[in-house]
Design an enzyme around this catalytic site. Structure first.
Site, PDB file in Angstrom:
ATOM      1  N   SER A 167     -36.393 -45.241 -20.544  1.00 53.45           N
ATOM      2  CA  SER A 167     -36.876 -46.345 -19.717  1.00 53.45           C
ATOM      3  C   SER A 167     -38.352 -46.192 -19.383  1.00 53.45           C
ATOM      4  O   SER A 167     -39.199 -46.167 -20.264  1.00 53.45           O
ATOM      5  CB  SER A 167     -36.022 -46.461 -18.451  1.00 53.45           C
ATOM      6  OG  SER A 167     -36.308 -47.651 -17.756  1.00 53.45           O
ATOM      7  N   ARG A 329     -36.574 -53.568 -16.554  1.00 59.86           N
ATOM      8  CA  ARG A 329     -37.153 -53.798 -15.227  1.00 59.86           C
ATOM      9  C   ARG A 329     -38.299 -54.792 -15.335  1.00 59.86           C
ATOM     10  O   ARG A 329     -38.891 -54.948 -16.391  1.00 59.86           O
ATOM     11  CB  ARG A 329     -37.684 -52.489 -14.631  1.00 59.86           C
ATOM     12  CG  ARG A 329     -36.610 -51.481 -14.305  1.00 59.86           C
ATOM     13  CD  ARG A 329     -37.235 -50.133 -13.962  1.00 59.86           C
ATOM     14  NE  ARG A 329     -36.233 -49.092 -14.012  1.00 59.86           N
ATOM     15  CZ  ARG A 329     -35.744 -48.464 -12.947  1.00 59.86           C
ATOM     16  NH1 ARG A 329     -36.198 -48.759 -11.750  1.00 59.86           N
ATOM     17  NH2 ARG A 329     -34.820 -47.538 -13.076  1.00 59.86           N
TER      18      ARG A 329
END
Length: 614
Positions: A167, A329
């Site tokens: 991520s 995100r």
């Protein structure tokens, strides 16, 4: 083995370490990582060998995550093979139809030359292990956003899936994120059972290293086009003003932070009727070194958004959307009337998303729709703003433990009981609009923010102005989240144990500086002073540290460890009622409380904690 190395079984003089070294040198077929261990052995660096080889990774809030490199506690070819062998053993036990339904594998664009380790290679090895056992594998032919894997698991009715990603972590890291058949990340007991199976299957099987299987096996399929088409079609479910989007004069800049997001965000904007967002050219293409940012986390704010903000000024674009490297995100910035940029926090964006998704539901609901069947969710360390909106509007709000795996699992349960979930979030800029994916999704969230901004533009409002309206209606929720770095696990443990034995043994603090404490909830031990039986309603999480303090003045503050990084995080929020509108007073009170929290409970100078700003 290199002839200059000591002979087994007397490699180091430590029997446990000798066994681990011997195993590594026998099992690892990656020349680069094998050489790293050989060099440490040759140079007598037994402590580092022990650190690398005598412990194993465990599942955190995002599956397995660690630095890339040689060793059983790092992400590398061998540990990914071992993890997948354990996964196969567990899946074989859980699903009699494993070999009919198959398994999904996706990956991002991370890589490390010194270990000859890349997300794509690790994905191929993951697929090879399963293909060698006769399991059909849906292996994406190119990098994809993380949400595509849980989406594909559900759409293709696979038993599970893995996304190779770290991520927004630093460039040295990588990870192995596991999704169950539900499309949600795994929770207990699956994580513990998979780890047991990994420990029982550590020696690589004959064909586990055969990555050529992904090119030759008839059991491998590429789901990329099919899943991308289906995903973009499902996106239409959360688009409510396409005609307006087609006509808007607003311009948007998008940065994908050197990750996977560019192509997919371009497609999502097209689905919503927008012109393509203007990409930041220096950050548009994948770059495993993340060469234009000090860290690849858009949550860090203006300092890492520099290139996109300057481009937006040049292009006369008022809104910037930033997806993190695996596009799960979303950060958002908006140019204000005074020429300054406002970078919204995750909690502020959630207030806007909560208002927007409920407003759109009201506008489009059927006549017999019952607001009591509508839900929104947030993790317990996130803002309570959705709770306030729910209270006023009549829908349901629920909290979960930190981590989207808990949100995804709870959404699945609610949907199975005929409930409708409009929106869910975690404060660390993780958002989920709708329920066609059961994990946070930066791609869909970017398109929804753009639609929200275009709609508000027709009413001469900015996102920031609408945020103020939301707070005026439902009460100001002013929050601050930050962290300290601590690379010494015993220190972290001592900090939390001191809080559990503060005034005397087994007694939590009654106050923090000048602030009286009303209630304490300790998720690690399962204690909650606000409950009649003093037991936490949320599940106990013994493997992580997390204590929440509710103060007499209405502030809620949580201290917790990170599931993926060496951090102690703190979250504090003043939850005011709509009649309390003196923002300066609320902000001052919150600042004083945070200062007291840090000084009295964390003691950074005494404990050698590194401040975030450093």
């Amino acid at each position: 083995m290199n002839s200059n190395l000591p002979c087994a079984p007397y490699l180091t003089g430590d029997p446990q370490l000798d066994t681990a070294v011997g195993q590594w040198l026998r099992w690892d077929k990656n020349p680069k990582t094998k050489e790293q261990i050989e060099n440490l052995l040759r140079n007598g660096m037994n402590k580092e060998l022990r650190d690398r080889l005598c412990c194993r990774m465990t599942f955190g809030t995002a599956g397995l995550r660690s630095a890339m490199g040689a060793g059983f506690c790092y992400i590398n070819d061998l540990t990914v093979i071992q993890s997948t062998q354990g996964m196969y053993k567990y899946l074989e036990r859980c699903f009699s139809d494993l070999k009919q339904r198959g398994f999904v594998v996706g990956y991002d664009t991370r890589g490390q030359v010194t270990s000859s380790c890349s997300s794509q290679r690790l994905a191929k090895l993951t697929a090879a292990v399963l293909l060698s056992k006769g399991v059909p594998v849906y292996l994406f032919s190119r990098y994809v956003p993380t949400p595509f894997v849980p989406y594909a698991v559900q759409e293709l009715k696979a038993v599970a899936g893995v996304m190779i990603t770290a991520s927004h972590n630093r460039k040295e890291d990588n990870g192995y994120k596991v999704y169950w058949e539900t499309g949600a990340q795994i929770t207990s007991p699956h994580d513990k059972e998979i780890l047991k199976c990994i420990e029982e299957s550590v020696e690589p099987w004959i064909d586990s290293w055969n990555e050529n299987l992904v090119d030759t096996s008839p059991l491998k399929q590429d789901p990329l086009q099919d899943i991308c088409t289906r995903y973009m079609e499902d996106l239409k479910k959360i688009c409510f003003h396409r005609e307006l989007n087609l006509q808007t004069s607003l311009k948007f800049v998008h940065t994908s932070f050197h990750g996977v997001g560019h192509d997919y965000v371009q497609l999502a904007f097209k689905v919503f009727g927008f012109k393509p967002p203007i990409p930041v050219p220096e950050q548009q293409d994948p770059d495993p070194d993340f060469s234009t940012v000090k860290c690849p986390n858009p949550e860090e704010g203006e300092s890492v958004l520099e290139l996109s903000l300057r481009l937006a000024e040049k292009e006369n674009a008022r809104v910037v959307v930033a997806t993190d490297p695996d596009a799960d995100r979303l950060a958002v910035a908006e140019l204000q009337g005074d020429g300054r940029w406002k970078v919204f926090t995750g909690n502020e964006l959630a207030a806007l998303f909560g208002w927007w998704m409920f407003d759109c539901w009201k506008e489009n609901k059927s006549q017999n729709a019952d607001v009591k069947n509508i839900y929104m969710l947030a993790t317990t360390v996130s803002s309570k703003i959705l709770k306030a909106i729910a209270h006023k509007e009549g829908f349901q709000f629920e909290e979960t433990l930190p981590g989207f795996k808990w949100i995804g699992s709870r959404i699945k349960e609610l949907m199975e009981n005929g409930k409708e979930v409009l929106f869910a979030f975690e404060e660390s800029i993780g958002f989920l609009c709708g329920t066609f994916v059961l994990d946070k999704d930066g791609v869909s969230a970017a398109a929804v923010v753009a639609e929200m901004a275009a709609y508000l533009e027709t009413r001469n409002l900015t996102l920031a102005q609408q945020l103020t309206k939301v707070y005026e209606r439902y009460g100001y929720h002013i929050s601050k989240t930050s962290y300290f770095l601590c690379y010494d696990p015993p220190t972290i443990k001592n900090i939390f144990e001191r809080l559990r034995n503060f005034h005397s043994p087994k007694e939590y603090p009654r106050y923090c500086g000048a602030f009286d404490i009303l209630h304490i909830r300790d998720i690690t031990t399962g204690y909650d002073s606000s409950q009649l039986n003093q037991k936490s309603v949320l599940p106990v999480s013994k493997n992580s540290q997390m204590i929440t303090f509710t103060f007499q003045n209405g502030c809620v503050a949580t201290l917790r460890t990170s599931g993926t990084e060496p951090k102690i995080k703190y979250y504090a929020e003043m939850c005011a009622s709509p009649d309390q509108s003196d923002i300066a007073l609320l902000e001052e009170e919150l600042k004083k409380l945070i200062d007291a929290l840090i000084e009295n409970f964390l003691e950074p100078s005494k404990n050698g904690l590194i401040w975030r700003s450093a």
